[in-house]
Each structure stands twice: as structure tokens, then as C-alpha cells.
Design a protein around this motif. Structure first.
Motif, PDB file in Angstrom:
ATOM      1  N   UNK A  59      18.738  44.695  38.276  1.00 44.60           N
ATOM      2  CA  UNK A  59      19.969  44.840  37.473  1.00 44.60           C
ATOM      3  C   UNK A  59      20.917  43.646  37.587  1.00 44.60           C
ATOM      4  N   UNK A  60      21.057  43.087  38.782  1.00 43.98           N
ATOM      5  CA  UNK A  60      21.990  41.953  38.927  1.00 43.98           C
ATOM      6  C   UNK A  60      21.502  40.743  38.137  1.00 43.98           C
ATOM      7  N   UNK A  61      20.186  40.603  38.031  1.00 43.91           N
ATOM      8  CA  UNK A  61      19.614  39.486  37.265  1.00 43.91           C
ATOM      9  C   UNK A  61      19.849  39.722  35.771  1.00 43.91           C
ATOM     10  N   UNK A  62      19.632  40.969  35.329  1.00 47.50           N
ATOM     11  CA  UNK A  62      19.871  41.285  33.907  1.00 47.50           C
ATOM     12  C   UNK A  62      21.348  41.070  33.562  1.00 47.50           C
ATOM     13  N   UNK A  63      22.235  41.410  34.526  1.00 41.56           N
ATOM     14  CA  UNK A  63      23.678  41.228  34.275  1.00 41.56           C
ATOM     15  C   UNK A  63      24.015  39.740  34.165  1.00 41.56           C
ATOM     16  N   UNK A  64      23.409  38.929  35.015  1.00 39.41           N
ATOM     17  CA  UNK A  64      23.660  37.486  34.940  1.00 39.41           C
ATOM     18  C   UNK A  64      23.142  36.936  33.610  1.00 39.41           C
ATOM     19  N   UNK A  65      21.966  37.359  33.220  1.00 39.47           N
ATOM     20  CA  UNK A  65      21.410  36.889  31.940  1.00 39.47           C
ATOM     21  C   UNK A  65      22.317  37.292  30.773  1.00 39.47           C
ATOM     22  N   UNK A  66      22.828  38.540  30.823  1.00 37.82           N
ATOM     23  CA  UNK A  66      23.714  39.005  29.744  1.00 37.82           C
ATOM     24  C   UNK A  66      25.010  38.199  29.746  1.00 37.82           C
ATOM     25  N   UNK A  67      25.525  37.897  30.949  1.00 35.49           N
ATOM     26  CA  UNK A  67      26.776  37.118  31.029  1.00 35.49           C
ATOM     27  C   UNK A  67      26.569  35.739  30.419  1.00 35.49           C
ATOM     28  N   UNK A  68      25.404  35.160  30.643  1.00 34.09           N
ATOM     29  CA  UNK A  68      25.119  33.828  30.087  1.00 34.09           C
ATOM     30  C   UNK A  68      24.928  33.892  28.572  1.00 34.09           C
ATOM     31  N   UNK A  69      24.265  34.954  28.116  1.00 35.79           N
ATOM     32  CA  UNK A  69      24.053  35.093  26.659  1.00 35.79           C
ATOM     33  C   UNK A  69      25.383  35.220  25.921  1.00 35.79           C
ATOM     34  N   UNK A  70      26.377  35.780  26.625  1.00 31.97           N
ATOM     35  CA  UNK A  70      27.663  36.064  25.960  1.00 31.97           C
ATOM     36  C   UNK A  70      28.573  34.842  25.876  1.00 31.97           C
ATOM     37  N   UNK A  71      28.180  33.712  26.482  1.00 35.02           N
ATOM     38  CA  UNK A  71      29.071  32.543  26.467  1.00 35.02           C
ATOM     39  C   UNK A  71      28.458  31.387  25.681  1.00 35.02           C
ATOM     40  N   UNK A  72      29.343  30.442  25.332  1.00 35.00           N
ATOM     41  CA  UNK A  72      28.910  29.263  24.574  1.00 35.00           C
ATOM     42  C   UNK A  72      28.578  28.092  25.486  1.00 35.00           C
ATOM     43  N   UNK A  73      29.098  28.122  26.722  1.00 32.18           N
ATOM     44  CA  UNK A  73      28.914  26.982  27.613  1.00 32.18           C
ATOM     45  C   UNK A  73      29.073  27.439  29.061  1.00 32.18           C
ATOM     46  N   UNK A  74      28.622  26.575  29.979  1.00 31.77           N
ATOM     47  CA  UNK A  74      28.651  26.931  31.404  1.00 31.77           C
ATOM     48  C   UNK A  74      29.246  25.763  32.202  1.00 31.77           C
ATOM     49  N   UNK A  75      30.081  26.111  33.169  1.00 35.81           N
ATOM     50  CA  UNK A  75      30.668  25.105  34.065  1.00 35.81           C
ATOM     51  C   UNK A  75      30.281  25.479  35.497  1.00 35.81           C
ATOM     52  N   UNK A  76      29.661  24.540  36.200  1.00 41.54           N
ATOM     53  CA  UNK A  76      29.151  24.839  37.547  1.00 41.54           C
ATOM     54  C   UNK A  76      29.796  23.901  38.570  1.00 41.54           C
ATOM     55  N   UNK A  77      30.133  24.449  39.730  1.00 39.62           N
ATOM     56  CA  UNK A  77      30.567  23.626  40.860  1.00 39.62           C
ATOM     57  C   UNK A  77      29.895  24.186  42.103  1.00 39.62           C
ATOM     58  N   UNK A  78      29.222  23.316  42.852  1.00 41.01           N
ATOM     59  CA  UNK A  78      28.424  23.826  43.972  1.00 41.01           C
ATOM     60  C   UNK A  78      28.498  22.914  45.188  1.00 41.01           C
ATOM     61  N   UNK A  79      28.476  23.483  46.381  1.00 42.15           N
ATOM     62  CA  UNK A  79      28.429  22.650  47.579  1.00 42.15           C
ATOM     63  C   UNK A  79      27.030  22.090  47.828  1.00 42.15           C
ATOM     64  N   UNK A  80      26.958  21.128  48.724  1.00 41.32           N
ATOM     65  CA  UNK A  80      25.668  20.601  49.188  1.00 41.32           C
ATOM     66  C   UNK A  80      25.414  21.154  50.592  1.00 41.32           C
ATOM     67  N   UNK A  81      24.223  21.652  50.813  1.00 39.77           N
ATOM     68  CA  UNK A  81      23.810  22.077  52.149  1.00 39.77           C
ATOM     69  C   UNK A  81      22.548  21.299  52.522  1.00 39.77           C
ATOM     70  N   UNK A  82      22.592  20.613  53.657  1.00 40.39           N
ATOM     71  CA  UNK A  82      21.428  19.855  54.141  1.00 40.39           C
ATOM     72  C   UNK A  82      20.805  18.997  53.033  1.00 40.39           C
ATOM     73  N   UNK A  83      21.683  18.275  52.364  1.00 42.92           N
ATOM     74  CA  UNK A  83      21.260  17.372  51.276  1.00 42.92           C
ATOM     75  C   UNK A  83      20.588  18.096  50.116  1.00 42.92           C
TER      76      UNK A  83
END
Ligand code: FMN
Length: 185
Positions: A59-83
Motif C-alpha cells: 500500500x505505501x508503494x501504491x500511495x507513493x505512485x499515486x502521489x507522483x501521478x498526481x503532480x506535474x514535477x518533482x523536487x528532491x533533496x537528499x543527504x549523502x551517506x558513505x559516498x
């Protein structure tokens, strides 16, 4: 226009999440940006649990997919762990390779730490691979790690706010171009 903001950190006081919260504050009128906050619920990627033909997945994967389908664009910010890219983010992206929500979806990457060169390059490569489109990057020159920052001060920071704004504007333009190319002739 709708943008989904995804932080690759699960930390409560994550600098990457604060950066995205600042982006939400800076979002111009006509754009709705929401923060995806369920990355920690995504189970380890297992193709055996992913029945793409019948739309069956955790279900959490389906929810993420639905959230992505509902938007026009995505903005990501992520840390680096062990390169490397944060494991939780890479795991979530693995669930999206076959289902294709990133296909043609304008995506931009910002970064709360200019030191995170390895993860940034690696994430760019992963995103380019699954989106089949140019991935934009807004590079901050100010490291946020270790600094006590909140979204209000970041949204007013003269070194940070222009980078965020430019990135959002580039995303908006790319999303508009994508919408025009998707429209029937
Ligand atoms: C286990 C661990 C490994 C890390 N490895 C790196 C690294 O290889 N390169 C780097 O620039 N920072 C590294 N860091 C620092 C984090 O990327 C940095 O603290 C970042 O701000 C965390 O993001 P957050 O504030 O959004 O949680 C590491 C931190 C931890 C806890």
C-alpha cells in the motif's frame, strides 16, 4: 501546477527536509508544492511483491505512485551517506523503475551539502535513467549540515533562496513544456 517534494532523509531535523520546506514557502502563486512524508514506510524493494500487470504492490508503494501521478514535477533533496545516495531514497526509486511514474516527469535535484558530490552525481544518474528526461540541478553553495536552520530563515537567506527559486522556476517551465508536448495536436 503541482510539485511533490521528496527528502532523502528520515531525520526529524533533517537539513534536506528543511530545505524543501523553505522551497514550499518560496513557491510562487499558481504552484502547489507538497512534502512527501512517508518514505520511511516504503518496504525493501522486492520485485516478487510488485505485480505491475495487476496493479498490486504494498500500500505505501501504491500511495507513493499515486502521489507522483498526481503532480506535474518533482523536487528532491537528499543527504549523502558513505559516498552514496541515502538508502531509503534509492529503495523508493527502485520501486518506481518498472511502474514508470518518473517517465517524462520534470525533476530537479537540490542539495543541502555541497560536499555530497558522490551522492549527487549518483542520484542524477539514477533519475536520468528512470525519468528519460533532463534532470535539473540547483546547486547550493552554502552547506546546511550542522547549521541550525529553519525554513523561514532559509527562505529569506540571500545565498539559498535564489537557488531554490530558480530551481522551482526551471521546474515550472519544464512542466509547462511537457504539458504542451503531451497535449493532443
Ligand atoms: C552514516 C553517515 C554517513 C555519512 N556519509 C557522508 C558522506 O559520505 N559524505 C558527506 O558529504 N556527508 C556524509 N554524511 C553527512 C550527512 O550527509 C549530513 O549530515 C547530512 O546533512 C544529513 O542530511 P539531513 O540533515 O537531511 O539528515 C554522513 C552522515 C552519516 C550519519
Amino acid at each position: 501546477m503541482k510539485i511533490l517534494a521528496i527528502s532523502g532523509s528520515l531525520r526529524k531535523v533533517s537539513s534536506n527536509t528543511v530545505l524543501l520546506r523553505a522551497a514550499i514557502k518560496l513557491t510562487p502563486p499558481g504552484v502547489e508544492m507538497t512534502l512527501y512524508d512517508a518514505l520511511g514506510d516504503i518496504p525493501p524493494f522486492n520485485p516478487d511483491l510488485d505485480d505491475l500487470d495487476n496493479g498490486v504492490a504494498p500500500p505505501s508503494v501504491l500511495a507513493l505512485r499515486a502521489a507522483l501521478q498526481a503532480v506535474d514535477a518533482v523536487l528532491i533533496s537528499s543527504p549523502e551517506y558513505a559516498h552514496g545516495v541515502s538508502g531509503v531514497l534509492k529503495n523508493a526509486l527502485d520501486w518506481l523503475v518498472g511502474s514508470g511514474e518518473f517517465s517524462g516527469k520534470p525533476t530537479a535535484l537540490i542539495n543541502a551539502s555541497p560536499r555530497s558530490q558522490h551522492a549527487h552525481a549518483s542520484l542524477m544518474e539514477v533519475l536520468r535513467t528512470i525519468s528519460f528526461t533532463d534532470v535539473m540541478e540547483g546547486l547550493l553553495t552554502v552547506p546546511l549540515a550542522g547549521r541550525k536552520v529553519d525554513e523561514d530563515s532559509l527562505a529569506a537567506d540571500p545565498d539559498v533562496a535564489p537557488v531554490i527559486l530558480k530551481t522551482i522556476q526551471a521546474l515550472m517551465q519544464a512542466a509547462q513544456a511537457q504539458a504542451s508536448s503531451d497535449a493532443p495536436a
